[in-house]
Scaffold this active site. Structure first.
Site, PDB file in Angstrom:
ATOM      1  N   HIS A 114       1.504  -1.381   0.149  1.00  0.00           N
ATOM      2  CA  HIS A 114       0.333  -0.111  -0.166  1.00  0.00           C
ATOM      3  C   HIS A 114       0.689   1.167  -0.360  1.00  0.00           C
ATOM      4  O   HIS A 114      -0.030   2.231   0.671  1.00  0.00           O
ATOM      5  CB  HIS A 114      -1.136   0.214   1.428  1.00  0.00           C
ATOM      6  CG  HIS A 114      -2.000  -1.153   1.308  1.00  0.00           C
ATOM      7  ND1 HIS A 114      -2.743  -1.158   1.885  1.00  0.00           N
ATOM      8  CD2 HIS A 114      -2.352  -1.490   0.188  1.00  0.00           C
ATOM      9  CE1 HIS A 114      -3.440  -2.424   1.985  1.00  0.00           C
ATOM     10  NE2 HIS A 114      -3.496  -2.078  -0.047  1.00  0.00           N
ATOM     11  N   GLY A 191      -2.021  -9.740  12.132  1.00  0.00           N
ATOM     12  CA  GLY A 191      -2.923  -7.944  12.754  1.00  0.00           C
ATOM     13  C   GLY A 191      -3.627  -7.517  11.434  1.00  0.00           C
ATOM     14  O   GLY A 191      -3.199  -6.384  11.686  1.00  0.00           O
TER      15      GLY A 191
END
Ligand SMILES: [Zn+2]
Length: 245
Positions: A114, A191
């Site tokens: 990202h 996570g």
């Protein structure tokens, strides 16, 4: 599960998400019901927001740079860097996080799907820039741009933008990521909610014989795709799991 055994022929692919950064105090849109210090995603993290008000977008990312500079890598970042030291090129890390905490913990074999908070690029370069695209490359940048006047320009005349994959843009390095997943014998997903695509698909791309382990305080949306779920905070679970792997 106490400890993960990695055989001499095995390859490990790791995907980390927002939960790992959150344990270092860095927050995300998702933590806060789609709002980040009063900003909606659409106001600061989309190509439309950039077109509408580039200075607002840069004020947002300048604040993210300030926050990330103050944050420190946690035990999860360090455990993954140590695992890489032992496995060398049999280890690969893909992170959805844009901060540099993995690098600061010592990780080297990683991609930021990202984008990177501490890199910038010309607004006319990169994926999706179109046919008149600029050929300049992303560059390391920790500057703060708070007003339209101070936003730097490329030699082509384009404005310098954050090297971040905004909502509606294509993730980076997908071919390399697919290649690494295809040859991994163990996938560790840490996570991340399992609700953001394409990252939520990675566990499905792993071969059927690959171990697929999830680590996080909450069960992910795609829990059924894993062979093992290890509940808990990454910084508490990972060091023991990978010790001596
Ligand atoms: Zn340019």
């Amino acid at each position: 599960m106490q400890r993960m055994r990695i055989g001499p022929e095995e390859r490990v692919f790791v995907l980390t998400g927002a939960g790992v950064s959150a344990e270092s105090g860095l927050r995300t849109f998702r933590d806060q019901g789609g709002l980040w210090e009063g900003h909606r995603v659409e106001e600061v993290a989309t190509p439309e927001a950039w077109t509408e008000d580039a200075a607002r977008v840069w004020r947002f990312y300048s604040q993210r740079r300030r926050d990330a500079r103050r944050a420190e890598p946690n035990a999860a970042h360090r455990a993954l860097a140590e695992l890489e030291q032992r496995l060398d090129d049999r280890f690969f890390l893909c992170t959805q996080n844009v901060d540099d905490l993995h690098e600061r913990a010592g990780s080297r074999r990683l991609v930021h799907m990202h984008g990177e908070l501490f890199a910038s690029r010309c607004e006319f370069s990169g994926p999706g820039a179109g046919t008149s695209a600029c050929a300049s490359a992303p560059f390391p940048d920790d500057a703060l741009y708070e007003t339209e006047e101070v936003i730097a320009h490329c030699t082509c005349g384009g404005r310098i933008r954050p090297h971040i994959v905004w909502f509606g843009e294509m993730p980076l390095e997908m071919e390399r990521i697919e290649r690494e997943i295809a040859r991994a014998t163990t996938m560790l997903v840490v996570g991340t909610s399992g609700a953001v695509y394409p990252a939520a698909s990675f566990v499905h791309w792993a071969g059927p014989r690959a171990r697929r382990i999830y680590i996080g305080p909450e069960e992910p949306a795609n829990a059924a795709a894993f062979t093992e779920i290890v509940p808990g905070r990454a910084g508490e679970v990972l060091p023991g799991l990978v010790e001596g792997a």
